[in-house]
Enzyme design. Structure first.
Site, PDB file in Angstrom:
ATOM      1  N   GLY A   9     -84.821   1.174 -45.412  1.00  0.00           N
ATOM      2  CA  GLY A   9     -85.331   1.942 -45.887  1.00  0.00           C
ATOM      3  C   GLY A   9     -84.520   3.487 -45.796  1.00  0.00           C
ATOM      4  N   ALA A  10     -83.923   3.737 -46.596  1.00  0.00           N
ATOM      5  CA  ALA A  10     -83.231   5.237 -46.340  1.00  0.00           C
ATOM      6  C   ALA A  10     -83.977   6.331 -47.134  1.00  0.00           C
ATOM      7  CB  ALA A  10     -81.879   4.965 -47.197  1.00  0.00           C
ATOM      8  N   SER A  12     -87.173   9.175 -46.209  1.00  0.00           N
ATOM      9  CA  SER A  12     -87.263  10.561 -45.201  1.00  0.00           C
ATOM     10  C   SER A  12     -87.222   9.952 -43.767  1.00  0.00           C
ATOM     11  CB  SER A  12     -88.711  11.309 -45.455  1.00  0.00           C
ATOM     12  OG  SER A  12     -88.668  11.529 -46.886  1.00  0.00           O
ATOM     13  N   GLY A  14     -86.783   7.097 -42.402  1.00  0.00           N
ATOM     14  CA  GLY A  14     -85.605   6.255 -42.165  1.00  0.00           C
ATOM     15  C   GLY A  14     -84.260   7.064 -41.778  1.00  0.00           C
ATOM     16  N   ASN A 105     -97.705   4.344 -41.991  1.00  0.00           N
ATOM     17  CA  ASN A 105     -98.848   4.902 -41.888  1.00  0.00           C
ATOM     18  C   ASN A 105    -100.042   4.105 -42.274  1.00  0.00           C
ATOM     19  OD1 ASN A 105    -100.153   7.159 -41.003  1.00  0.00           O
ATOM     20  ND2 ASN A 105    -100.150   8.308 -43.069  1.00  0.00           N
ATOM     21  N   ARG A 133     -87.082  14.541 -48.257  1.00  0.00           N
ATOM     22  CA  ARG A 133     -85.730  14.429 -48.752  1.00  0.00           C
ATOM     23  C   ARG A 133     -85.553  15.617 -49.820  1.00  0.00           C
ATOM     24  NH1 ARG A 133     -85.421   8.523 -51.185  1.00  0.00           N
ATOM     25  NH2 ARG A 133     -87.747   8.813 -51.237  1.00  0.00           N
ATOM     26  N   LYS A 184    -105.598   8.176 -36.342  1.00  0.00           N
ATOM     27  CA  LYS A 184    -104.998   8.786 -37.612  1.00  0.00           C
ATOM     28  C   LYS A 184    -105.433   8.257 -38.760  1.00  0.00           C
ATOM     29  CE  LYS A 184    -100.900  11.081 -39.132  1.00  0.00           C
ATOM     30  NZ  LYS A 184     -99.781  10.292 -39.814  1.00  0.00           N
ATOM     31  N   ASN A 202    -104.690  21.662 -47.399  1.00  0.00           N
ATOM     32  CA  ASN A 202    -105.788  21.082 -46.290  1.00  0.00           C
ATOM     33  C   ASN A 202    -106.689  22.382 -46.248  1.00  0.00           C
ATOM     34  OD1 ASN A 202    -104.293  18.938 -46.328  1.00  0.00           O
ATOM     35  ND2 ASN A 202    -103.480  19.232 -44.434  1.00  0.00           N
ATOM     36  N   SER A 252    -100.216  14.652 -47.341  1.00  0.00           N
ATOM     37  CA  SER A 252     -99.207  13.692 -47.899  1.00  0.00           C
ATOM     38  C   SER A 252     -99.570  12.929 -49.162  1.00  0.00           C
ATOM     39  CB  SER A 252     -98.877  12.721 -46.827  1.00  0.00           C
ATOM     40  OG  SER A 252     -99.967  12.127 -46.177  1.00  0.00           O
TER      41      SER A 252
HETATM   42  P1  NAD Z   1     -89.923   7.315 -48.313  1.00  0.00           P
HETATM   43  O1  NAD Z   1     -90.464   6.952 -49.635  1.00  0.00           O
HETATM   44  O2  NAD Z   1     -89.111   8.623 -48.383  1.00  0.00           O
HETATM   45  O3  NAD Z   1     -88.726   6.074 -47.582  1.00  0.00           O
HETATM   46  C1  NAD Z   1     -89.103   4.817 -48.131  1.00  0.00           C
HETATM   47  C2  NAD Z   1     -87.654   4.233 -48.377  1.00  0.00           C
HETATM   48  O4  NAD Z   1     -87.959   2.735 -48.332  1.00  0.00           O
HETATM   49  C3  NAD Z   1     -87.337   4.616 -49.843  1.00  0.00           C
HETATM   50  O5  NAD Z   1     -85.980   5.173 -49.763  1.00  0.00           O
HETATM   51  C4  NAD Z   1     -87.198   3.244 -50.526  1.00  0.00           C
HETATM   52  O6  NAD Z   1     -86.333   3.208 -51.527  1.00  0.00           O
HETATM   53  C5  NAD Z   1     -86.952   2.385 -49.284  1.00  0.00           C
HETATM   54  N1  NAD Z   1     -87.299   0.807 -49.690  1.00  0.00           N
HETATM   55  C6  NAD Z   1     -88.309   0.369 -50.177  1.00  0.00           C
HETATM   56  N2  NAD Z   1     -88.427  -0.793 -50.400  1.00  0.00           N
HETATM   57  C7  NAD Z   1     -87.127  -1.260 -49.977  1.00  0.00           C
HETATM   58  C8  NAD Z   1     -86.226  -2.193 -49.822  1.00  0.00           C
HETATM   59  N3  NAD Z   1     -86.693  -3.604 -50.280  1.00  0.00           N
HETATM   60  N4  NAD Z   1     -85.170  -2.642 -49.335  1.00  0.00           N
HETATM   61  C9  NAD Z   1     -84.544  -1.300 -48.954  1.00  0.00           C
HETATM   62  N5  NAD Z   1     -85.227  -0.078 -49.193  1.00  0.00           N
HETATM   63  C10 NAD Z   1     -86.468  -0.088 -49.422  1.00  0.00           C
HETATM   64  O7  NAD Z   1     -91.090   7.062 -47.297  1.00  0.00           O
HETATM   65  P2  NAD Z   1     -91.206   7.893 -45.972  1.00  0.00           P
HETATM   66  O8  NAD Z   1     -91.941   9.310 -46.073  1.00  0.00           O
HETATM   67  O9  NAD Z   1     -90.289   8.007 -45.154  1.00  0.00           O
HETATM   68  O10 NAD Z   1     -92.402   7.342 -45.411  1.00  0.00           O
HETATM   69  C11 NAD Z   1     -92.203   5.978 -44.638  1.00  0.00           C
HETATM   70  C12 NAD Z   1     -93.682   5.380 -43.800  1.00  0.00           C
HETATM   71  O11 NAD Z   1     -93.685   6.395 -43.028  1.00  0.00           O
HETATM   72  C13 NAD Z   1     -94.794   5.581 -44.797  1.00  0.00           C
HETATM   73  O12 NAD Z   1     -95.675   4.546 -44.407  1.00  0.00           O
HETATM   74  C14 NAD Z   1     -95.241   7.117 -44.495  1.00  0.00           C
HETATM   75  O13 NAD Z   1     -96.773   7.196 -44.570  1.00  0.00           O
HETATM   76  C15 NAD Z   1     -94.991   7.104 -42.948  1.00  0.00           C
HETATM   77  N6  NAD Z   1     -94.667   8.460 -42.420  1.00  0.00           N
HETATM   78  C16 NAD Z   1     -93.803   9.394 -43.028  1.00  0.00           C
HETATM   79  C17 NAD Z   1     -93.666  10.883 -42.661  1.00  0.00           C
HETATM   80  C18 NAD Z   1     -92.903  11.572 -43.201  1.00  0.00           C
HETATM   81  O14 NAD Z   1     -93.094  12.826 -42.925  1.00  0.00           O
HETATM   82  N7  NAD Z   1     -92.285  11.210 -44.290  1.00  0.00           N
HETATM   83  C19 NAD Z   1     -94.583  11.062 -41.427  1.00  0.00           C
HETATM   84  C20 NAD Z   1     -95.210  10.073 -40.791  1.00  0.00           C
HETATM   85  C21 NAD Z   1     -95.496   8.784 -41.263  1.00  0.00           C
HETATM   86  O1  KPL Z   2    -101.353  13.353 -41.628  1.00  0.00           O
HETATM   87  C1  KPL Z   2    -101.412  14.059 -42.289  1.00  0.00           C
HETATM   88  C2  KPL Z   2    -101.232  13.904 -43.799  1.00  0.00           C
HETATM   89  O2  KPL Z   2    -101.166  14.780 -44.505  1.00  0.00           O
HETATM   90  O3  KPL Z   2    -100.973  12.776 -44.154  1.00  0.00           O
HETATM   91  C3  KPL Z   2    -102.617  15.330 -42.229  1.00  0.00           C
HETATM   92  C4  KPL Z   2    -101.887  16.691 -42.122  1.00  0.00           C
HETATM   93  C5  KPL Z   2    -103.107  15.044 -40.779  1.00  0.00           C
HETATM   94  C6  KPL Z   2    -103.741  15.436 -43.117  1.00  0.00           C
HETATM   95  O4  KPL Z   2    -104.497  14.266 -43.113  1.00  0.00           O
END
Ligand code: NAD
Ligand code: KPL
Length: 305
Positions: A9-10, A12, A14, A105, A133, A184, A202, A252
């Site tokens: 997963g490339a 955010s 990743g 998450n 991204r 969470k 929020n 989010s």
């Molecule tokens: P994102 O959508 O930016 O990245 C996911 C990536 O996975 C995408 O690039 C997508 O193309 C890739 N993907 C999906 N299926 C695939 C496959 N079969 N093969 C290869 N790549 C594949 O998502 P994100 O924001 O990075 O979130 C990932 C997880 O982390 C989620 O569960 C999110 O809730 C959690 N999370 C994200 C953040 C954040 O700030 N972005 C913070 C905390 C938790």
């Molecule tokens: O984690 C969060 C989200 O936006 O997913 C917070 C900021 C805690 C709000 O639920």
């Protein structure tokens, strides 16, 4: 050479992990969906991390799920709803001693993955880091935070935490990882759906304090029933604190809906409502919230699962 980190997963998170590990000289392989994505990636210079307005590009090696190299350590950085199918594509490459780090998450996807790959050790993670991204193969490190890692079945820490230390990824081994994930989930259930329904930041929930308090009471009851009393402790106070501390932010889920992206509802509110049903627990406000959110998503042509 130390064990390579394969990153699935490339997106955010990743990219955020891949760039920091690469910066520390840790071997990293980025697994892209297919040949077309790999060709697009190879046409550029690598992965770019933007931190405090300064950007650096790292020449991380890319590959597809079909690459022959066995995988010993896999960081799963897909959305919760993609995790199982993404892993299925490369399951044949997992070494007998493989370890998977699951960044998803919410709850539900981790157990599904653990059942899918019973011989692998699955490490569950809960992160407060924030990234997005701003272009293909680029990530902006938007919110510094912490990542807790743990194995619900084995309290013994993994041996590769020093890679995270070297990469400057703030982390802690958590023997209570399920409690952290439940906590969470409860925070996200109390805040995110309401920000979608009221279309607010929020901080806008300060105008809906009664509704937030009622949801927190039901969520705390659910956590108790699910054997997670520590996750229920002072839930309402923490929700209020998070609303205040992140008043200017959009949740989010709000951002997903605003950008017409699929949400992770099934792994948040959906998971909570299913757990309540399993315990024959009636939580009318939580259930009504889910119905309102589903209706809202369907009305916008978005998936409701
Ligand atoms: P994102 O959508 O930016 O990245 C996911 C990536 O996975 C995408 O690039 C997508 O193309 C890739 N993907 C999906 N299926 C695939 C496959 N079969 N093969 C290869 N790549 C594949 O998502 P994100 O924001 O990075 O979130 C990932 C997880 O982390 C989620 O569960 C999110 O809730 C959690 N999370 C994200 C953040 C954040 O700030 N972005 C913070 C905390 C938790
Ligand atoms: O984690 C969060 C989200 O936006 O997913 C917070 C900021 C805690 C709000 O639920």
């Amino acid at each position: 050479m130390s064990t390579p980190w394969h990153i699935l997963g490339a997106g955010s998170l990743g990219t955020l992990w891949a760039t920091r590990l690469a910066r520390a000289g840790v071997p990293v392989r980025l697994i892209l969906r297919n040949d077309a994505r790999l060709a697009s990636y190879r046409a550029g210079q690598g992965l770019t991390l933007v931190e405090h307005g300064v950007e650096h590009t790292y020449a991380v090696i890319g590959e597809t799920p079909e690459s022959p190299e066995p995988i010993h350590r896999l960081l799963v950085a897909c959305k919760a709803y993609d995790a199982q199918s993404a892993i299925a594509q490369l399951q044949h490459r997992l070494a007998p001693d493989a370890e998977l780090i699951l960044l998803q998450n919410g709850l539900g996807s981790q157990d599904a993955v653990a059942a899918q790959v019973p011989s692998a050790r699955c490490i569950y993670a809960s992160s407060t880091e924030g990234a997005f991204r701003d272009g293909d193969w680029r990530v902006v490190f938007a919110g510094h935070g912490y990542t807790w890692l743990g194995d619900a079945g084995h309290p013994t820490p993994v041996l590769w935490l020093d890679d995270l230390q070297a990469a400057g990824i703030p982390h802690e081994w958590a023997t209570d990882i399920l409690t952290r994930l439940w906590r969470k989930l409860a925070l996200n259930c109390a805040i995110n759906p309401l920000t979608v329904l009221y279309q607010c930041r929020n901080g806008g929930l300060q105008a809906h304090q009664c509704e937030v308090a009622t949801l927190c009471a039901e969520l705390a009851e659910l956590l108790e029933y699910c054997g997670q009393p520590a996750a229920a402790e002072d839930l309402h106070a923490e929700v209020e604190r998070v609303i205040q501390a992140t008043a200017a932010n959009y949740s989010s889920m709000y951002q997903d809906v605003a950008n017409a992206r699929r949400t992770e509802i099934s792994y948040l509110l959906g998971y909570a409502c299913q757990a309540a049903a399993r315990h024959q627990l009636v939580l009318p406000h939580l259930q009504q919230l889910q119905a309102r959110l589903v209706e809202h998503l369907l009305a916008r042509g978005l998936a409701s699962d």
